[in-house]
Enzyme design. Structure first.
Site, PDB file in Angstrom:
ATOM      1  N   GLU A 204       0.947  -1.313  -0.081  1.00 37.85           N
ATOM      2  CA  GLU A 204       0.099  -0.377  -0.063  1.00 37.85           C
ATOM      3  C   GLU A 204       0.772   1.267  -0.147  1.00 37.85           C
ATOM      4  OE1 GLU A 204      -3.207   0.348  -0.270  1.00 37.85           O
ATOM      5  OE2 GLU A 204      -3.536  -1.879  -0.405  1.00 37.85           O
ATOM      6  N   SER A 484     -50.367 -24.357  38.418  1.00 38.73           N
ATOM      7  CA  SER A 484     -49.937 -24.883  39.755  1.00 38.73           C
ATOM      8  C   SER A 484     -48.635 -24.656  40.507  1.00 38.73           C
ATOM      9  CB  SER A 484     -50.162 -26.567  39.504  1.00 38.73           C
ATOM     10  OG  SER A 484     -51.495 -26.802  39.352  1.00 38.73           O
TER      11      SER A 484
END
Length: 786
Positions: A204, A484
Site C-alpha cells: 500500500e 399450579s
C-alpha cells in the site's frame, strides 16, 4: 526700430507639443493603472495568503483536536463467565472441548503457541492466552489436564507440579454498539505483527517511512498507470492519506476533498510520528461488514475472520487482511473466496518479489486455504435473550452513550455450555412435540432460564425456539398465568405454622363452591375430575390436588399466601381472588425463577443477577455486583417444602423426570398447567441449579400440553445435559427426621409395613408409637432418626 511679433488672437498651438502632452498623460494614466493593478494583485495575494493561512490553521486544529482527543466510540464488550478448573470439577471432555472452541483455540500436535491445545485420550494440554480479568492480568501458561469419567481428575503445570485451581479466559459473547454500528478492537503499535506492517507498506505505501504524508512520485506513477490502462488500476494515496480520508473526511470524489486530504496528510505527518499514524490507521481501516455492524481495524478483523487474536495469525492470514484493504466488499472471503484468494496470493507474490519472504514461504502460504472461520460472522455467538437481560440491568446504572462509546468491559454470569444445551433442548423438543401430537409446525414457542441456587446468577436464557432471532424475549416479557406453580407458596404458608400444619396433616380433597363478588360462584375441580377424600398435606401437593389446595388456602387466608409470594420475590401485584390459589397469577419466566430460587436455597432469597463486574477500558473496576442474600422464609418450613417437591418428582405429577436423573441427584420441582392447556410450565431445581421452562403459543390458543407432557420434557432434556451437584438442601438444625407409620401418622417400628421417614420441625414430630410398633424397636428407631 523693429517691433517684436506677437501671436494673433485665436492662433492654434503646435500639433507636436499637443501630442507630446497627450502621450505624457496616457503614460501617467498607464503608470497609475499599473500601480493600482499591482496594488490590487498584492492585496488579493495577501488576502489569499491570509485566507490560506487561516484555512491551514483550521485544518491543523481539526487534525490536532480529533487525533489527540477521543478518536473512536468503542462499544462495551460483554463476556461470559470464565471457566474455573479444579480437581474434581464436574466437567466432561466434551464440555471442555466446547469451551476451547468457544474461545477460538486450535487443536495441534503439540500446544506450543498460545491459543492451542493437544489431546491424548483423557489428557489435554492447553496453552492459555494472556487475559485481563477483573482481578488483574493473568499471563498465558501451559496446563496439563487429566480427565476421568466423572470429570476433571488433576491439573499439572508445565513442570509437572499439581495445581489446585486454574482459569480459562472469559469468552466474549457480545457488544453494545454505537448508533453508527462501527465496531473495533483497539490495538497498539506494539501489538501489530511485524509481517503485517511489512506487507502493508510493500503493498500500500512503500515510502511510508520517508515521505511527508503525500508521495508525489506515487501519484504521478498511478496517473500514468491508469491512463495507460484506460481505467483505474492503481492508487497513489499514501497510508496517511487513507487515514485522513477515513478518519476526517467523507468518501465523496471531488477535487476539493482530494486537496483537503493532501493538506491534512501533510499536517498529520508533520505533527505526529510514523508509529502513531500507523497505529491509528490499523484501528480505523474498514475491513468488512457483519450485517449492520461495520468491522474496523485489524484487531477486530482478526477475530471476525479467524476467531483468534491478531498476534496468533500466520503469514497467509496476515496476507489476507492486507488484501482486504483494497476492497473489503469486493474481496469478501465469505462471498467471493476465489477472488479473495487471488488477491491474497498477489500480496504474497509482492512480498516474495521484494525479498520480504522466501520462495518456500510463498509456496507454503499460496498452497494454504483462506483459513477463515465458518463461524466468523458470529463473533462470540448469538445470545440475544441473555444480552437483553444484561442490557436492562446495565441501563439501570449507566447512560446509553457510556455503554456505546467508553469501551467498558462487562463480565457476566453466562455459562456458554448451559446456554447451548438449553437452546438445543428447546428447539429439538418443541419440534418433536409438534410432530408427535400433530400440532401445526412452528406454532409452539417456549422460554427457559437456568440460574444458580446459592447466588442467583443467571447461567442461561432462552427467549424462543430460535435463539438466532433477536425478537420477542419470552423469558423476560411473556406474562402468563402460572397455574399450579403457585401451589408451593400455599403449602409453604401452611408449613410456616408448624403448630397447625405438618407434612402429615390431613386435608379434605372434596368439592367446594365459593361465592364471588357480584354473586357468582366459583367451583373448582381436580384435573382428573375426581375428589380424593382425606389426604395428607404432602400427598395433596405431590398429586397437585386442586380441591385440597383451595380449601387449605382459604383456611390460611389469601392475604397470607400473597405475603408469602412477596417474601419469595414476587413483586408484581397479586389479585386476592380464590382462583389465585390455583394459578390465576400471571408472571414472566424470570419472575418464576426468582420465586423458586428462594425455595431452592432453603428460604434465602438472592436477587437474580446477570452481571458480576464492570471495568473501564483501562481495566479499573467501575462497579461490582456482589452477592446479596436475604432470609425470605424460615429455613425449617422451606426444608419441608423442598422434601415435598422431591416427592413430586419421585412419585407425583413430575415422575416422568425419573428417566433423566439419578435418585441421588434429588431433583425437586412442580408442574403447572393453565385452563384449556394454553400454558405448560415446569419449575425445578437440584442442589446447585434452578430452572424454569414455559411452553405455549403466542396467539394464546391451546397448546394441547400439560406441564408434564410439555415443559417438563424440555426441562429434562435441558438439565440432563448440564452437570448437577448431587444431594439436596442441607437439613437445618430445627428439623428432625422420624420414621412414621403412614396409616396412623404415629412413630413406626420395625414391624410397621407402611413406614416412611418424614421431616418435622423440632417439637412437632409425633411422640406416640403406632400400634404396629413394638416398644423397644420403636424407641431404637426414634433415637436413630433423630
Amino acid at each position: 526700430m523693429v517691433k517684436k511679433s506677437t501671436p494673433a488672437k485665436g492662433r492654434k498651438k503646435s500639433p507636436v507639443k499637443k501630442r507630446r502632452k497627450s502621450r505624457g498623460k496616457k503614460r501617467a494614466a498607464r503608470t497609475a493603472s499599473k500601480s493600482s493593478f499591482i496594488s490590487m494583485l498584492l492585496g488579493l495575494l495577501f488576502l489569499f495568503a491570509l485566507g490560506g493561512a487561516v484555512y491551514m490553521a483550521y485544518l491543523d486544529q481539526t487534525v490536532k483536536s480529533k487525533f489527540e482527543g477521543k478518536r473512536w466510540a468503542v462499544p462495551a464488550r460483554i463476556y461470559g463467565r470464565a471457566l474455573e478448573l479444579y480437581p474434581g470439577a464436574p466437567i466432561t471432555q466434551k464440555q471442555f472441548q466446547a469451551e476451547l472452541q468457544q474461545l477460538g483455540y486450535r487443536k495441534a500436535a503439540t500446544a506450543k503457541q498460545p491459543g492451542t491445545w493437544s489431546q491424548d485420550r483423557g489428557r489435554h494440554v492447553v496453552h492459555t492466552r494472556e487475559f485481563d480479568f477483573w482481578d488483574g492480568r493473568k499471563s498465558g501458561t501451559v496446563l496439563d489436564l487429566r480427565f476421568s469419567r466423572n470429570g476433571l481428575k488433576s491439573i499439572l503445570d508445565r513442570k509437572g507440579r499439581k495445581q489446585a485451581l486454574a482459569r480459562m479466559e472469559a469468552p466474549q459473547i457480545g457488544s453494545i454498539y454505537p448508533t453508527h454500528k462501527e465496531d473495533r478492537v483497539l490495538v497498539q503499535r506494539s501489538d501489530l505483527p511485524k509481517m503485517l506492517v511489512l506487507a502493508l507498506m510493500e503493498v500500500e505505501d512503500r515510502t511510508f517511512n520517508t515521505h511527508h504524508g503525500v508521495d508525489p512520485k506515487a501519484i504521478l506513477r498511478a496517473m500514468w498507470a491508469n491512463l495507460t490502462a484506460g481505467r483505474v488500476v492503481q492508487g497513489g494515496s499514501t497510508l496517511t492519506q487513507q487515514l485522513v480520508k477515513n478518519f476526517y473526511l467523507t468518501s465523496e470524489r471531488t477535487l476539493w476533498r482530494k486537496g483537503n486530504e493532501a493538506l491534512m496528510a501533510l499536517l498529520l505527518d508533520a505533527r505526529y510520528s510514523k508509529d502513531e499514524i500507523l497505529e491509528a490507521y490499523a484501528n480505523e481501516i474498514y475491513l468488512g461488514q457483519d450485517g449492520s455492524r461495520a468491522i474496523h481495524g485489524f484487531g477486530l478483523a482478526s477475530h471476525f475472520y479467524f476467531r483468534r487474536p491478531l498476534q496468533e495469525l500466520d503469514l497467509p492470514r496476515l496476507a489476507l487482511l492486507v488484501a482486504l484493504v483494497r476492497g473489503p466488499s469486493y474481496y469478501d472471503p465469505y462471498r467471493h473466496p476465489k477472488r479473495a484468494k487471488k488477491r491474497r496470493d498477489l500480496v504474497l507474490d509482492i512480498l516474495h518479489t521484494r525479498g520480504v519472504i522466501s520462495k518456500k514461504q510463498r509456496q507454503a502460504a499460496v498452497g494454504s486455504g483462506l483459513g477463515i472461520s465458518k463461524k466468523g460472522r458470529k463473533v462470540g455467538g448469538s445470545y440475544h435473550a441473555f444480552l437483553d437481560l444484561v442490557r436492562r440491568q446495565l441501563q439501570r446504572d449507566y447512560r446509553q452513550e457510556d455503554l456505546t462509546s467508553e469501551g467498558l468491559r462487562v463480565f457476566t454470569t453466562l455459562d456458554p455450555w448451559a446456554q447451548k444445551q438449553a437452546e438445543l433442548a428447546m428447539s429439538q423438543r418443541l419440534t418433536r412435540l409438534e410432530k408427535g401430537r400433530k400440532l401445526p409446525r412452528g406454532k409452539l414457542e417456549g422460554a427457559a432460564i437456568i440460574a444458580g441456587v446459592e447466588a442467583g446468577e443467571v447461567l442461561a436464557v432462552v427467549g424462543g425456539r430460535d435463539p438466532s432471532v433477536a425478537g420477542f424475549n419470552r423469558a423476560l416479557d411473556a406474562i402468563r398465568p402460572i397455574g399450579s406453580l403457585v401451589k408451593p407458596a400455599v403449602y409453604l404458608t401452611a408449613l410456616m405454622q408448624p403448630r397447625r400444619y405438618n407434612l402429615l396433616t390431613p386435608l379434605e380433597d372434596e368439592s367446594i363452591s365459593i361465592k364471588q363478588p357480584g354473586g357468582k360462584r366459583w367451583t373448582p375441580s381436580n384435573y382428573d375430575g375426581k375428589s380424593h377424600g382425606e389426604v395428607p398435606l404432602h400427598e395433596a401437593l405431590t398429586k397437585s390436588y386442586n380441591l385440597a389446595t383451595v380449601r387449605l388456602g382459604m383456611d390460611l387466608g389469601l392475604g397470607k399466601v400473597a405475603k408469602t409470594l412477596r417474601a419469595l420475590g414476587v413483586e408484581r401485584p397479586v389479585d386476592l381472588f380464590p382462583s389465585m390459589l390455583l394459578g390465576a397469577v400471571s408472571l414472566s419466566p424470570i419472575e418464576v425463577v426468582q420465586f423458586y430460587q428462594a425455595i431452592a436455597a432453603g428460604g434465602f432469597r438472592s436477587p437474580l443477577r446477570a452481571i458480576r463486574e464492570v471495568l473501564t477500558a483501562d481495566g479499573d473496576t467501575l462497579q461490582r455486583y456482589p452477592l446479596t442474600v436475604k432470609q425470605a422464609v424460615p429455613a425449617g418450613p422451606a426444608y419441608l417444602l423442598n422434601w415435598n417437591l422431591q416427592q413430586v418428582v419421585q412419585q407425583g405429577t413430575a415422575r416422568r423426570l425419573a428417566k433423566y436423573f439419578r435418585p441421588e441427584q434429588k431433583i425437586a420441582g412442580k408442574t403447572g398447567t393453565t385452563n384449556d392447556l394454553r400454558d405448560s410450565w415446569f419449575a425445578g431445581f437440584s442442589a446447585d441449579k434452578v430452572a424454569v421452562v414455559w411452553v405455549g403459543r403466542d396467539d394464546n390458543k391451546s397448546a394441547g400440553l400439560t406441564g408434564s407432557s410439555g415443559a417438563l420434557e424440555v426441562w429434562g432434556d435441558m438439565m440432563g445435559r448440564v452437570s448437577l451437584a448431587p444431594g439436596g438442601q442441607m437439613q437445618p438444625e430445627q428439623v428432625v427426621r422420624v420414621l412414621v407409620d403412614k396409616n396412623s401418622g404415629l412413630r413406626a417400628g420395625k414391624k410397621c409395613r407402611a413406614a416412611e421417614i418424614y421431616p418435622f420441625i423440632m417439637g412437632t414430630e409425633p411422640t406416640r408409637n403406632a400400634p404396629c410398633a413394638s416398644g423397644g424397636v420403636g424407641q431404637f428407631l426414634r433415637g436413630l432418626f433423630e
